[in-house]
Design an enzyme around this catalytic site. Structure first.
Site, PDB file in Angstrom:
ATOM      1  CG  ASP A 128      -2.181   0.910   0.915  1.00  0.00           C
ATOM      2  OD1 ASP A 128      -2.094   1.768   0.019  1.00  0.00           O
ATOM      3  OD2 ASP A 128      -3.199   0.773   1.610  1.00  0.00           O
TER       4      ASP A 128
HETATM    5  C1  NOJ Z   1      -4.064   3.990   0.065  1.00  0.00           C
HETATM    6  C2  NOJ Z   1      -5.218   3.045   0.157  1.00  0.00           C
HETATM    7  O1  NOJ Z   1      -5.175   2.341   1.373  1.00  0.00           O
HETATM    8  C3  NOJ Z   1      -5.276   2.052  -0.996  1.00  0.00           C
HETATM    9  O2  NOJ Z   1      -6.468   1.322  -0.900  1.00  0.00           O
HETATM   10  C4  NOJ Z   1      -5.152   2.762  -2.311  1.00  0.00           C
HETATM   11  O3  NOJ Z   1      -5.231   1.838  -3.367  1.00  0.00           O
HETATM   12  C5  NOJ Z   1      -3.847   3.519  -2.349  1.00  0.00           C
HETATM   13  N1  NOJ Z   1      -3.823   4.502  -1.280  1.00  0.00           N
HETATM   14  C6  NOJ Z   1      -3.622   4.228  -3.676  1.00  0.00           C
HETATM   15  O4  NOJ Z   1      -4.530   5.245  -3.846  1.00  0.00           O
END
Ligand code: NOJ
Length: 760
Positions: free
Chosen positions: A277
């Protein structure tokens, strides 16, 4: 080269080409392939100096072969420009992968994922995500960070809106449907995306519903509740997995070799690539887990995190140092690089790295996409109450309609969170939908009644255009409330749209209460007090405290955040051109103090008093899991099992007849629940093990079959540390929600229990 691009999934040419590229790459080039940068370009609402600086840094990295992938770019011209920089910036001409959060649509916005789950309609979900993939691929996006398949049992957690709710069986079915829609039958299929189920694993169990806080899961919950949707997404072919932010039982997933290697790769058999993430590799330091960025990079690669998603200063820039110091092997780095190169080859990127901007424009404008959005929204709505058959409204009998509430005419809120490339001009609000349906025949009046509320703490999404509601100028709170109530008094019916502004739910949007924010309940009570019949439309992504409404408002329809065509879909439903057939994908709590309230709890001590676990309020939900009314009614009969004694490990068939007993056509979701009476563990009082949404004309019947086999009867046993099948007796119930009354039973026969099942 063209043979490599063929999406056959078995091309030996791919492996050879990967090895050829790998053998000519330096370690720095390999680290570049494993690095993904956010690129915000001109996305910010206000020109942000930090965003400009970040874009400059990324472009510099692109020009020096230090980037393998980017996210957040969705303008085809920008994709082409950045792709050219990437290809020209690395010696080997390796193209970049472009990723994006295509969660519920790109330009055409579909209902939010929790709403899609409420449709219990796998084909509708697959179709919608197929359209989302088509639009995204046309603008140059190759990979979506979706579906979110985290089980969510605490609605304080804002991200409940992104998933399929509380149940592992429903969640698993939905996970596969999303993946089929996004990715198609085979990786590299035209007009499809790489699907990336997330967040592996346990993110939805955040303590207190507080986003990013730690999750502590028992073995049994981990395997029986939180993993099944991931397993199902992978079985459907998902080629990517994203790690989760929080600590799982004390260890951050992004550095957890047990989770990512033993569970994901060895037990679940995952062969695709893993992405962290955002900033989660760097955060291994923040968590107090890794000593520094070099240690973080080494431990993430060692755990098999193939791609680091970073905003700036990626930890993987320290991989050379990590390999030189012996913290991680070159073989581990190579394994990651192989997986990335293979995906790029299988997507055909080496042959076709650029997109056709004209084709992108015409794809986004395709009116067929809007029609899919309208039908998906119709199928997602859940009718929670309909006293006296107030709904559907007869459009011909209405002289005047008041459409009230702060969300009744808010285009941005109608779309819900996790939408960025929408077209507000073509977004239809409830007010617009009602006006379009009634035409000149009735007067339609509108007043918001209450102003938007502001968050105590801002959201990470506030920087994006139109994301946070703006406060209206000169809004006189008392006068506006009175105006809304007066409009209700003078109308034949009041349609009141209440819920949560979309920036109050999603990532970093957890809350400590579940009430209707601001003065919305006061507005509702005042409108009901006028005596005008009231239809409450709830715009939400989580259950809200509707105790008052459930007693005093005759009709309540949960419309969720219904998307681009939401207003038309809602008008179709309330005027009876379509019929609500959705069902709740979670148990709807009465109040926040009941959380977590889950239908699949175990029997425990004193089951007769299950409803009396608190002395001050029933411990049952306000609306049960699987619940949803229709404009018609359904009856069940002829529950038949093809045998009552089942040799352990075999399957049996359950069939039941469902009849539309009313005088209108409608949809019912036939649900099958199972309970194991005794065995080597205590099992939940009921668990969903089958469902089918069927459409029946007035008076029509249909027989629905379900199969119960190893997958449905087995479970993870915390004492055996494996999946087992017990010798036992099972009860089943069949009906229209989780309180279904029609039941039967059968027993498994054979060798002594437990029967271990390898790998489930
Ligand atoms: C953080 C989020 O937790 C995740 O779900 C997302 O895909 C990413 N940012 C990218 O935007």
């Amino acid at each position: 080269m063209s043979t490599i691009a063929t999406p056959d999934g078995h091309n030996t040419g791919t492996a050879a080409r990967v090895e050829e590229l790998l053998s000519s790459m330096s370690l720095a080039e390999k680290a570049g392939q494993l690095t993904q940068y956010f690129y915000f370009g001109n996305r910010s609402a206000e020109p942000e100096p930090w965003a400009d600086e970040q874009s400059r840094q990324v472009e510099d990295a692109l020009g020096h072969g230090r980037v393998g992938s980017m996210l957040f770019v969705s303008d085809p011209a920008e994709v082409n420009r950045l792709q050219r920089l990437t290809i020209e910036g690395n010696r080997l001409g390796i193209p970049a992968l472009f990723g994006f959060d295509v969660v519920h649509g790109l330009r055409t916005i579909f209902p939010v994922p929790i709403a899609m789950a409420a449709s219990w309609d796998l084909e509708a979900v697959e179709r919608a995500q197929g359209v989302a993939a088509r639009e995204a691929r046309a603008v140059g996006i190759h990979w979506t960070f979706a579906p979110m398949v985290d089980i969510a049992r605490d609605p304080r957690w804002g991200r409940i809106v992104e998933g399929a709710g509380e149940d592992p069986y429903l969640g698993a079915a939905l996970a596969a449907a999303h993946v089929r829609g996004f990715q198609g039958g085979v990786l590299g299929a035209p007009e499809r995306l790489v699907a990336g189920p997330k967040h592996f694993a346990g993110y939805g169990a955040a303590l207190g519903g507080r986003d990013y806080d730690e999750a502590d899961l028992s073995d049994s919950e981990f395997w029986n509740v939180y993993l099944p949707p991931f397993r199902s997404a992978l079985e459907a072919g998902a080629a990517n997995i994203m790690t989760a932010y929080m600590d799982l039982n004390g260890i951050p997933p992004t550095g957890n070799r047990w989770l990512l290697v033993e569970v994901l790769r060895e037990k679940l058999g995952f062969e695709g690539f893993v992405v962290s993430d955002a900033n989660a590799v760097r955060n291994l330091v923040t968590h107090g887990f890794a000593a520094d960025l070099t240690d973080a990079a080494a431990r993430a690669v060692d755990a098999g995190v193939d791609v680091e998603m970073a905003i700036s200063d990626p930890a993987y820039a320290h991989l050379e140092e990590a390999v030189a110091g012996g913290a991680v092997s070159l073989e581990a780095v190579d394994a990651c690089v192989r997986r990335i190169l293979a995906v790029k080859l299988r997507l055909g990127l080496f042959d076709q790295p650029y997109v056709d901007e004209e084709h992108a424009r015409s794809t986004l404008a395709d009116p067929a996409h809007r029609e899919v959005a309208r039908v998906t929204a119709q199928r997602s709505a859940v009718l929670l109450r309909n006293e006296g058959g107030l709904l559907p409204l007869d459009p011909d009998g209405l002289r005047s309609v008041a459409v009230l509430g702060p969300l009744a005419d808010s285009k941005r809120d109608t779309l819900g969170p996790w939408a960025f490339d929408f077209d507000l001009a073509e977004t239809v609000t409830v007010l617009e939908g009602v006006r379009a349906r009634l035409g000149e025949s009735s007067e339609v009046h509108h007043a918001p009644g209450v102003r938007p509320i502001s968050r105590l703490f801002p959201s990470i999404f506030d920087q994006f255009p139109a994301n946070a509601p703006t406060q209206p100028d000169n809004f006189d709170d008392e006068a506006e409330l009175t105006r809304a109530v007066d409009l209700a008094s003078g109308s034949d019916v009041a349609v009141v749209v209440l819920g949560e502004w979309q920036n109050l739910i999603g990532e970093q949007a957890s809350r400590s209460t579940l009430g209707l924010p601001g003065r919305q309940l006061e507005l509702l009570q005042a409108v009901v007090a006028t005596g005008t019949p009231v239809v409450l439309l709830v715009m939400n992504g989580r259950p809200l405290d509707l105790r008052w409404a459930a007693e005093h408002v005759p009709a309540i329809l949960d419309i969720w955040y219904p998307g681009t065509q939401g207003g038309h879909a809602v008008a179709d439903l309330i005027f009876g051109d379509a019929s609500p057939g959705g069902k709740l994908p979670f148990s709807w709590p009465r109040s926040v103090g009941q959380i977590p309230v889950v239908y699949s709890h175990t029997m425990s001590h004193d089951p007769e008093k299950q409803a009396e676990r608190y002395w001050d309020e029933p411990s049952t939900p306000l609306f049960p899991f699987g619940f949803g009314l229709s404009y018609t009614s359904f009856g069940y009969s002829d529950l038949v099992l093809d045998r009552n004694e089942l040799p352990i490990g075999e399957s049996l068939t359950v069939s039941v007849k469902v009849t539309n007993t009313g005088d209108r056509p409608g949809d019912e979701v036939v649900q099958l629940y199972l309970h194991q009476r005794y065995g080597t563990a205590s099992r939940p009082v009921r668990e969903l093990k089958g469902f089918r949404r069927v459409h029946l004309g007035a008076g029509a019947s249909r027989t629905v079959d379900f199969t119960l086999g190893r997958a449905e009867l087995g479970y993870w046993n915390a004492a055996a540390h494996d999946h087992v099948l017990d010798l036992t007796t099972f009860d089943i119930w069949v009906g229209g929600d989780s309180t279904a009354g029609m039941s039967a039973s059968f027993s498994t026969v054979g060798e002594r229990a437990p029967q271990k099942m390898t790998n489930g």
